[in-house]
Design an enzyme around this catalytic site. Sequence first.
Site, PDB file in Angstrom:
ATOM      1  N   TYR A 120      63.055  46.866  43.960  1.00 51.61           N
ATOM      2  CA  TYR A 120      62.071  46.174  44.794  1.00 51.61           C
ATOM      3  C   TYR A 120      61.728  47.010  46.018  1.00 51.61           C
ATOM      4  O   TYR A 120      60.578  47.071  46.441  1.00 51.61           O
ATOM      5  CB  TYR A 120      62.631  44.810  45.226  1.00 51.61           C
ATOM      6  CG  TYR A 120      61.616  43.916  45.874  1.00 51.61           C
ATOM      7  CD1 TYR A 120      60.856  43.036  45.107  1.00 51.61           C
ATOM      8  CD2 TYR A 120      61.395  43.958  47.243  1.00 51.61           C
ATOM      9  CE1 TYR A 120      59.916  42.223  45.693  1.00 51.61           C
ATOM     10  CE2 TYR A 120      60.447  43.140  47.832  1.00 51.61           C
ATOM     11  CZ  TYR A 120      59.706  42.270  47.051  1.00 51.61           C
ATOM     12  OH  TYR A 120      58.767  41.466  47.640  1.00 51.61           O
ATOM     13  N   HIS A 141      27.238  39.202  39.657  1.00 50.29           N
ATOM     14  CA  HIS A 141      27.012  39.906  38.392  1.00 50.29           C
ATOM     15  C   HIS A 141      28.182  39.773  37.426  1.00 50.29           C
ATOM     16  O   HIS A 141      28.027  39.907  36.235  1.00 50.29           O
ATOM     17  CB  HIS A 141      26.721  41.385  38.648  1.00 50.29           C
ATOM     18  CG  HIS A 141      27.770  42.075  39.449  1.00 50.29           C
ATOM     19  ND1 HIS A 141      27.973  41.817  40.775  1.00 50.29           N
ATOM     20  CD2 HIS A 141      28.681  43.019  39.112  1.00 50.29           C
ATOM     21  CE1 HIS A 141      28.957  42.579  41.231  1.00 50.29           C
ATOM     22  NE2 HIS A 141      29.411  43.320  40.237  1.00 50.29           N
ATOM     23  N   LYS A 165      40.290  55.713  38.711  1.00 49.06           N
ATOM     24  CA  LYS A 165      39.298  56.718  38.345  1.00 49.06           C
ATOM     25  C   LYS A 165      40.022  58.070  38.236  1.00 49.06           C
ATOM     26  O   LYS A 165      40.665  58.344  37.241  1.00 49.06           O
ATOM     27  CB  LYS A 165      38.169  56.765  39.374  1.00 49.06           C
ATOM     28  CG  LYS A 165      37.216  55.575  39.288  1.00 49.06           C
ATOM     29  CD  LYS A 165      37.729  54.369  40.029  1.00 49.06           C
ATOM     30  CE  LYS A 165      36.741  53.210  40.025  1.00 49.06           C
ATOM     31  NZ  LYS A 165      37.264  52.070  40.801  1.00 49.06           N
ATOM     32  N   PHE A 222      30.201  50.798  47.941  1.00 47.52           N
ATOM     33  CA  PHE A 222      30.371  50.239  46.611  1.00 47.52           C
ATOM     34  C   PHE A 222      30.379  48.708  46.706  1.00 47.52           C
ATOM     35  O   PHE A 222      30.597  48.152  47.776  1.00 47.52           O
ATOM     36  CB  PHE A 222      31.681  50.764  46.011  1.00 47.52           C
ATOM     37  CG  PHE A 222      31.858  50.356  44.582  1.00 47.52           C
ATOM     38  CD1 PHE A 222      30.910  50.680  43.626  1.00 47.52           C
ATOM     39  CD2 PHE A 222      32.969  49.633  44.183  1.00 47.52           C
ATOM     40  CE1 PHE A 222      31.064  50.286  42.311  1.00 47.52           C
ATOM     41  CE2 PHE A 222      33.124  49.236  42.875  1.00 47.52           C
ATOM     42  CZ  PHE A 222      32.181  49.561  41.937  1.00 47.52           C
ATOM     43  N   ASP A 223      30.128  48.008  45.594  1.00 46.70           N
ATOM     44  CA  ASP A 223      29.953  46.543  45.659  1.00 46.70           C
ATOM     45  C   ASP A 223      31.164  45.820  46.236  1.00 46.70           C
ATOM     46  O   ASP A 223      31.027  44.938  47.077  1.00 46.70           O
ATOM     47  CB  ASP A 223      29.520  45.948  44.304  1.00 46.70           C
ATOM     48  CG  ASP A 223      30.511  46.206  43.173  1.00 46.70           C
ATOM     49  OD1 ASP A 223      31.432  47.014  43.366  1.00 46.70           O
ATOM     50  OD2 ASP A 223      30.360  45.593  42.108  1.00 46.70           O
ATOM     51  N   ASP A 244      36.293  57.322  50.891  1.00 47.81           N
ATOM     52  CA  ASP A 244      36.622  56.600  49.663  1.00 47.81           C
ATOM     53  C   ASP A 244      36.712  57.669  48.588  1.00 47.81           C
ATOM     54  O   ASP A 244      35.700  58.176  48.104  1.00 47.81           O
ATOM     55  CB  ASP A 244      35.543  55.568  49.339  1.00 47.81           C
ATOM     56  CG  ASP A 244      35.839  54.822  48.039  1.00 47.81           C
ATOM     57  OD1 ASP A 244      36.641  55.326  47.216  1.00 47.81           O
ATOM     58  OD2 ASP A 244      35.269  53.738  47.828  1.00 47.81           O
ATOM     59  N   ALA A 265      37.909  57.725  45.423  1.00 50.80           N
ATOM     60  CA  ALA A 265      38.213  57.323  44.045  1.00 50.80           C
ATOM     61  C   ALA A 265      37.906  58.458  43.062  1.00 50.80           C
ATOM     62  O   ALA A 265      38.602  58.636  42.069  1.00 50.80           O
ATOM     63  CB  ALA A 265      37.419  56.074  43.684  1.00 50.80           C
TER      64      ALA A 265
END
Lengths: 340, 456
Positions: free
Chosen positions: B71, B447, B256, B123-124, B213, B215
């Site tokens: 843990y 969406h 990604k 990004f969304d 970001d 990714a």
Amino acid sequence: VPGNMYFTTTRLHQELAGGTFEDVIIDEAHDPESLHPFKGNVDLDRLERLIRRVGPDRVPYVSVAATVNMAGGQPISLENLRAVRELTRRHGVRVILDATRAIENAWFIQQREPGQRERSLGAILRDMCAQTDGCTMSAKKDLLVNIGGFLAVNDPDLFEEARNLVVVYEGLHTYGGLAGRDLEAMARGIDEAIDEDHMRARIGQVEYVGEKLRAAGVPIVLPLGGHAVFVDARRFLPHVPQERFPAQALAAELYLESGVRSMERGMVSAGRDAAGEHRRPRLELVRLTFPRRVYTQAHCDVVCETVEEVSARAASVRGLEMVHEPRYLRFFQARFRPVS
Amino acid sequence: MRSPIEPYKIKVVEPIPFTTAEERRAALEAAGWNLFRVPAQRVTIDLLTDSGVTAMSAHQWAGLLDGDEAYAGATSFQRFEAVVQRLTGMPHVIPTHQGRAAERLLFDAIVPAGSVVPGNTHFDTTRANLEARGARAVDLPSPATREPRREHPFKGDIDLPRLEALLREHPGRVPLVLVTATNNGCGGQPVSLANLAATRRLCDAHGVPLYLDGARFAENAWLVREREAGLAGLTPREIARRAFELVDGCLVSAKKDGLVNIGGFLALRDEEIATRVRRQMVVAEGFPTYGGLAGRDLEAMATGLDEVLDPRYLEERIAQVRSLGDTLHAAGVPTIRPAGGHAVYLESRAFAPHLDPLDFPGQAIVCALYLAAGVRSVEIGQLMNGRRGDGGRELPVAQDLVRLAIPRRVYTCCQLAYVAEAVLEVHAARDRLAPLELVDEPPVLRHFSARLRPRE
């Protein structure tokens, strides 16, 4: 939000949402020496008084944990759960089950509750769920996986709302922030967890350690819980006052003795109240929590020997003081030092 | 020079489903003309996303058994932490279950309500996370993005003059500038190191932190290596490191370029912010050394973050996507040029000029591609980004795209040739694309679960 004793993260989420937690567990749960077979039961009178006092509109749900972790892994009976359902139905209040260890709870119902001995764990579990409107599940416990959890509800509107929210913070509702293989592992874990041979060995291991410690005169919470043996630090270290964190001090001593890691479940875990004061729980416990299907009986023997060795020199343990205290869930990252 | 080939061979395979036209029609109707609602066993080639759908390597799968599930303080965390420190040069490494959790934790720590957060294109989920905290997300894409079909090497760049104007206009109200590389919202286009360095200078002049970001940090590094003057001699790792050195911290969805199915992280220079994030994350994510992941997931990420920087891997990966884009472009299909690092983007309005922007032309193409060949793509346009103005009237979005996102190490050239054939077939019959209308929609990120139907 009434509940059968608090759990750390559950209460914090209730508070962050603007609610307050009200404990409605039976008094026996707070007594480590009571032998009540279902110390996780809800005190029905206390629950009813609370609902009448604040009005059912201010009670969004009753939080029922099975088993009750902070009480020592103690189960709730099916009879009590049915009574909670009946009471809340009259008031139009939801019941949400914290099902994290519900299968271990089902085992205790099978073993201890009249008329349940011949029923399968799966049938008892289903019966428990049928008394509620939904459940939250940390699958990292009874479902035998390393990561995962779920929310299940009957109400289609609540379901729709939860599904819309889950994409913002967790992931699309068909994966919930998990890899596909984790969903497979959970689905298989459900089947394996209700297997009685598994559960007999699981609970049997906890009983083995508990009985061994009890025979050696170590004060523990009785009856034994499902997932852990809880050592009563107040009786183990009677000379250490609660403000010196006896349970935290005992956990530290066990580690020093032989590298066994346990967890404090006492004043450090309880945190502070709205006025900024330490919450002072009656239970000051050290939890020896047993991972499922991980350790052998020989490993358990070492744990018992460690506790007995620390017990022999208990008088020399003086307690701790806290030198760093985070605001939320302080037990995770607080720092201490021995009092001089 | 020979064409790049996949620098791996296939060890384990998974059958893909095939369906009849009738089955696809029934699946689409049951799903309310929303491909997010179609079950995976009804999809033949799944280009919905490149996120979390990577094929892991034998080394990663083997590493799953090495995962330490302790843990607190697991050995898998220590290995992961060392890999990210070596990659980014940042001392504070915080694992999260995926990118949006990293966003939420960072924004909780440093973005007050009422802030303005500029970026090249948010990004969304980033936008949703910012708006959920009462902050305003402002997109400042490069002016080159206004000409989708123009060849330009760095359409992912942030618009520096507009950034400077924004920083002057809102002193004290901008808690960070966020650059996304590659720029997913603008066609998977790369950000140049020169642009990132200039952004750094602007941020310094205004005392504003700069975050990345990252990714798709490795794909961005490869495209920089191919396109930016004087950098061809550097390795992808060296270029990625230069980018990380220009920022104060990064948030990464490892689903990604981390080459894993689940996971993400925050890496930070500032100890005080890291401490705040670590305190907060135990509430809804997990202890700071596992961050909502199994120990084995940390192992897989640590390995993936090294594997992705193999130049042979990146060369073939980028070439595969480019090949699909070039094939479609040569056949006259309107796409964002050049092809992006992880996806090919169709320009819906030029593809279906007979449809009104409010008829969801992108979604109409997505549905037609599925009906034609069982290929699942995603609309990034009116359905994903549309908002309602006064009186609930739908407002047209700036750009309507269809993204064909290519999962990493999953599909072969033959399978992508099949995709190209399907797009050409739909393009040839584009006059028959029918308008769609909304039946119902959830209040946020509609969406994912909205239902539509063809308009009568």
